[in-house]
Scaffold this motif. Sequence first.
Motif, PDB file in Angstrom:
ATOM      1  N   ASN A 160       0.646  -1.120   0.030  1.00  0.00           N
ATOM      2  CA  ASN A 160      -0.013   0.011  -0.072  1.00  0.00           C
ATOM      3  C   ASN A 160       0.945   1.266  -0.132  1.00  0.00           C
ATOM      4  O   ASN A 160       0.541   2.182   0.735  1.00  0.00           O
ATOM      5  CB  ASN A 160      -1.131  -0.119   1.324  1.00  0.00           C
ATOM      6  N   LYS A 161       1.636   1.394  -1.008  1.00  0.00           N
ATOM      7  CA  LYS A 161       2.807   2.382  -1.015  1.00  0.00           C
ATOM      8  C   LYS A 161       2.010   3.590  -1.845  1.00  0.00           C
ATOM      9  O   LYS A 161       1.757   3.155  -3.054  1.00  0.00           O
ATOM     10  CB  LYS A 161       3.881   1.989  -1.767  1.00  0.00           C
ATOM     11  N   GLU A 162       1.970   4.666  -1.263  1.00  0.00           N
ATOM     12  CA  GLU A 162       1.595   5.802  -2.058  1.00  0.00           C
ATOM     13  C   GLU A 162       2.734   6.461  -2.821  1.00  0.00           C
ATOM     14  O   GLU A 162       3.661   6.788  -2.277  1.00  0.00           O
ATOM     15  CB  GLU A 162       0.890   6.799  -1.083  1.00  0.00           C
ATOM     16  N   LEU A 163       2.289   6.659  -3.952  1.00  0.00           N
ATOM     17  CA  LEU A 163       3.315   7.432  -4.934  1.00  0.00           C
ATOM     18  C   LEU A 163       2.610   9.091  -5.120  1.00  0.00           C
ATOM     19  O   LEU A 163       1.485   8.890  -5.355  1.00  0.00           O
ATOM     20  CB  LEU A 163       3.604   6.710  -6.209  1.00  0.00           C
ATOM     21  N   THR A 164       3.550  10.147  -5.119  1.00  0.00           N
ATOM     22  CA  THR A 164       3.128  11.258  -5.471  1.00  0.00           C
ATOM     23  C   THR A 164       3.898  11.960  -6.158  1.00  0.00           C
ATOM     24  O   THR A 164       5.018  11.419  -6.751  1.00  0.00           O
ATOM     25  CB  THR A 164       3.121  12.160  -4.112  1.00  0.00           C
ATOM     26  N   ASN A 165       3.563  13.123  -6.912  1.00  0.00           N
ATOM     27  CA  ASN A 165       4.589  13.831  -7.905  1.00  0.00           C
ATOM     28  C   ASN A 165       5.730  14.288  -7.477  1.00  0.00           C
ATOM     29  O   ASN A 165       6.300  14.995  -8.260  1.00  0.00           O
ATOM     30  CB  ASN A 165       3.522  14.733  -8.623  1.00  0.00           C
ATOM     31  N   ILE A 166       6.115  14.493  -5.987  1.00  0.00           N
ATOM     32  CA  ILE A 166       7.142  14.785  -5.555  1.00  0.00           C
ATOM     33  C   ILE A 166       8.190  13.705  -6.129  1.00  0.00           C
ATOM     34  O   ILE A 166       9.298  14.397  -6.495  1.00  0.00           O
ATOM     35  CB  ILE A 166       7.057  14.831  -4.034  1.00  0.00           C
ATOM     36  N   ASP A 167       8.036  12.725  -5.907  1.00  0.00           N
ATOM     37  CA  ASP A 167       8.987  11.615  -6.651  1.00  0.00           C
ATOM     38  C   ASP A 167       8.880  11.139  -7.996  1.00  0.00           C
ATOM     39  O   ASP A 167       9.857  10.794  -8.515  1.00  0.00           O
ATOM     40  CB  ASP A 167       9.131  10.330  -5.656  1.00  0.00           C
ATOM     41  N   TYR A 168       7.679  11.297  -8.468  1.00  0.00           N
ATOM     42  CA  TYR A 168       7.106  11.112  -9.983  1.00  0.00           C
ATOM     43  C   TYR A 168       6.352  12.270 -10.551  1.00  0.00           C
ATOM     44  O   TYR A 168       5.336  12.216 -10.394  1.00  0.00           O
ATOM     45  CB  TYR A 168       6.306   9.684  -9.756  1.00  0.00           C
ATOM     46  N   LEU A 173      -2.143  12.559 -10.247  1.00  0.00           N
ATOM     47  CA  LEU A 173      -2.801  12.546  -9.063  1.00  0.00           C
ATOM     48  C   LEU A 173      -2.049  11.410  -8.308  1.00  0.00           C
ATOM     49  O   LEU A 173      -1.694  10.463  -8.995  1.00  0.00           O
ATOM     50  CB  LEU A 173      -4.333  12.255  -9.018  1.00  0.00           C
ATOM     51  N   PRO A 174      -1.970  11.457  -6.796  1.00  0.00           N
ATOM     52  CA  PRO A 174      -1.242  10.323  -6.050  1.00  0.00           C
ATOM     53  C   PRO A 174      -2.003   9.148  -6.479  1.00  0.00           C
ATOM     54  O   PRO A 174      -3.145   9.019  -6.800  1.00  0.00           O
ATOM     55  CB  PRO A 174      -1.400  10.910  -4.804  1.00  0.00           C
ATOM     56  N   ILE A 175      -1.233   8.017  -6.370  1.00  0.00           N
ATOM     57  CA  ILE A 175      -1.777   6.665  -6.535  1.00  0.00           C
ATOM     58  C   ILE A 175      -1.270   5.812  -5.308  1.00  0.00           C
ATOM     59  O   ILE A 175      -0.082   5.877  -5.044  1.00  0.00           O
ATOM     60  CB  ILE A 175      -1.423   6.201  -7.823  1.00  0.00           C
ATOM     61  N   THR A 176      -1.933   4.643  -5.011  1.00  0.00           N
ATOM     62  CA  THR A 176      -1.553   3.937  -4.094  1.00  0.00           C
ATOM     63  C   THR A 176      -1.393   2.424  -4.745  1.00  0.00           C
ATOM     64  O   THR A 176      -2.085   2.053  -5.395  1.00  0.00           O
ATOM     65  CB  THR A 176      -2.456   3.548  -2.871  1.00  0.00           C
ATOM     66  N   ILE A 177      -0.050   1.942  -4.470  1.00  0.00           N
ATOM     67  CA  ILE A 177       0.402   0.750  -5.156  1.00  0.00           C
ATOM     68  C   ILE A 177       0.058  -0.391  -4.189  1.00  0.00           C
ATOM     69  O   ILE A 177       0.715  -0.257  -3.037  1.00  0.00           O
ATOM     70  CB  ILE A 177       1.817   0.689  -5.638  1.00  0.00           C
ATOM     71  N   ASP A 178      -0.552  -1.399  -4.627  1.00  0.00           N
ATOM     72  CA  ASP A 178      -0.568  -2.419  -3.750  1.00  0.00           C
ATOM     73  C   ASP A 178       0.455  -3.264  -3.341  1.00  0.00           C
ATOM     74  O   ASP A 178       0.657  -3.403  -2.098  1.00  0.00           O
ATOM     75  CB  ASP A 178      -1.748  -3.562  -4.103  1.00  0.00           C
ATOM     76  N   LEU A 208      -4.161   2.734 -12.704  1.00  0.00           N
ATOM     77  CA  LEU A 208      -3.610   1.857 -13.515  1.00  0.00           C
ATOM     78  C   LEU A 208      -2.699   2.212 -14.738  1.00  0.00           C
ATOM     79  O   LEU A 208      -1.679   1.885 -14.910  1.00  0.00           O
ATOM     80  CB  LEU A 208      -4.536   0.674 -13.898  1.00  0.00           C
ATOM     81  N   ASN A 209      -3.339   3.285 -15.418  1.00  0.00           N
ATOM     82  CA  ASN A 209      -2.583   3.915 -16.484  1.00  0.00           C
ATOM     83  C   ASN A 209      -1.658   4.642 -16.163  1.00  0.00           C
ATOM     84  O   ASN A 209      -0.934   5.064 -17.293  1.00  0.00           O
ATOM     85  CB  ASN A 209      -3.942   4.409 -17.413  1.00  0.00           C
ATOM     86  N   GLN A 210      -1.637   5.278 -15.236  1.00  0.00           N
ATOM     87  CA  GLN A 210      -0.836   6.011 -14.732  1.00  0.00           C
ATOM     88  C   GLN A 210       0.838   5.584 -14.411  1.00  0.00           C
ATOM     89  O   GLN A 210       1.767   5.910 -14.734  1.00  0.00           O
ATOM     90  CB  GLN A 210      -0.971   7.041 -13.294  1.00  0.00           C
ATOM     91  N   ILE A 211       0.700   4.050 -14.109  1.00  0.00           N
ATOM     92  CA  ILE A 211       1.814   3.527 -13.649  1.00  0.00           C
ATOM     93  C   ILE A 211       2.890   3.353 -14.959  1.00  0.00           C
ATOM     94  O   ILE A 211       4.075   3.684 -14.737  1.00  0.00           O
ATOM     95  CB  ILE A 211       1.420   1.929 -13.192  1.00  0.00           C
TER      96      ILE A 211
END
Length: 273
Positions: A160-168, A173-178, A208-211
């Motif tokens: 449940n790792k949240e990714l944001t535009n700070i690193d990406y 929009l932020p996404i949470t990866i299982d 999903l399409n942002q990944i």
Amino acid sequence: MKTFYSIVSVILNAATSERLSLGLVLSNGNDSIFNYSRNRLSVIRPIISKAKYSFVKDYFKSMHRVIEKVDENLRELTIFNEKNLIFNEPYFEYLSDYNRNVVTVSKPIQIDVPVSEKAFRVLFIKFIEKDVVVTKKEKHNVQLTKERFLPGMKSYCSINKELTNIDYPALVLPITIDLIGKNERPFISQFFDLERGLYHIKNDYFDLNQIPKIIPDSKKFIISTEPDKNDFIRQHAIWEQIREIKGFTYVDVSEVEKIEEYAKTHGVTPLEN
């Protein structure tokens, strides 16, 4: 907009206005839930004409389609403007006045509760299936598998790792990866529950399409299962599509162990390491 509910009934006798409540809508103009009693529909089948019965079934399908259509466009409608102009109280005021001597919709009644499955269930039992014992709704198979499977992957992946535009920076929009980890290249696994409402599925599909855009050189898995074709018509069509998404490997929940096998074989480690 406040939450309201409306009851959908079938008119059994136009002369006497005898009717039976079969369906219920709970909505706030943005989020909506609709369902009807299959038990009650089966009860009235022998006492109404075949044409009338077909009309009733088609009417209920159209109600589902109206809600699904709103759900499909909800992101565009609500990112900049929270007011939904399609599915609201005036629409149900119109429906309540539009009587075809077959189906009638009650005038919307405001209620001080959020739109939720729990609130809908309470109202549905109260107004529609008073005499029916309703068992507790079980979680979907994908959800159950996800809850069982994720804890066992902690030694391989971040959960449940949240990714944001700070690193990406390419993230809209932020996404949470299982599940996300790394070895010779990034490793990503995402559960996709197709027995949810279309609005939620659309959000999941958007994520999903942002990944691939932010982590292009990665090993990516989609974990899902085939939804019932009769109960989830639109979702079943989406299931056909997600199995063909370029760059992702589709894994059915019944074979989720393949994800763990891959992680072991390729020495996947959590993202934080």
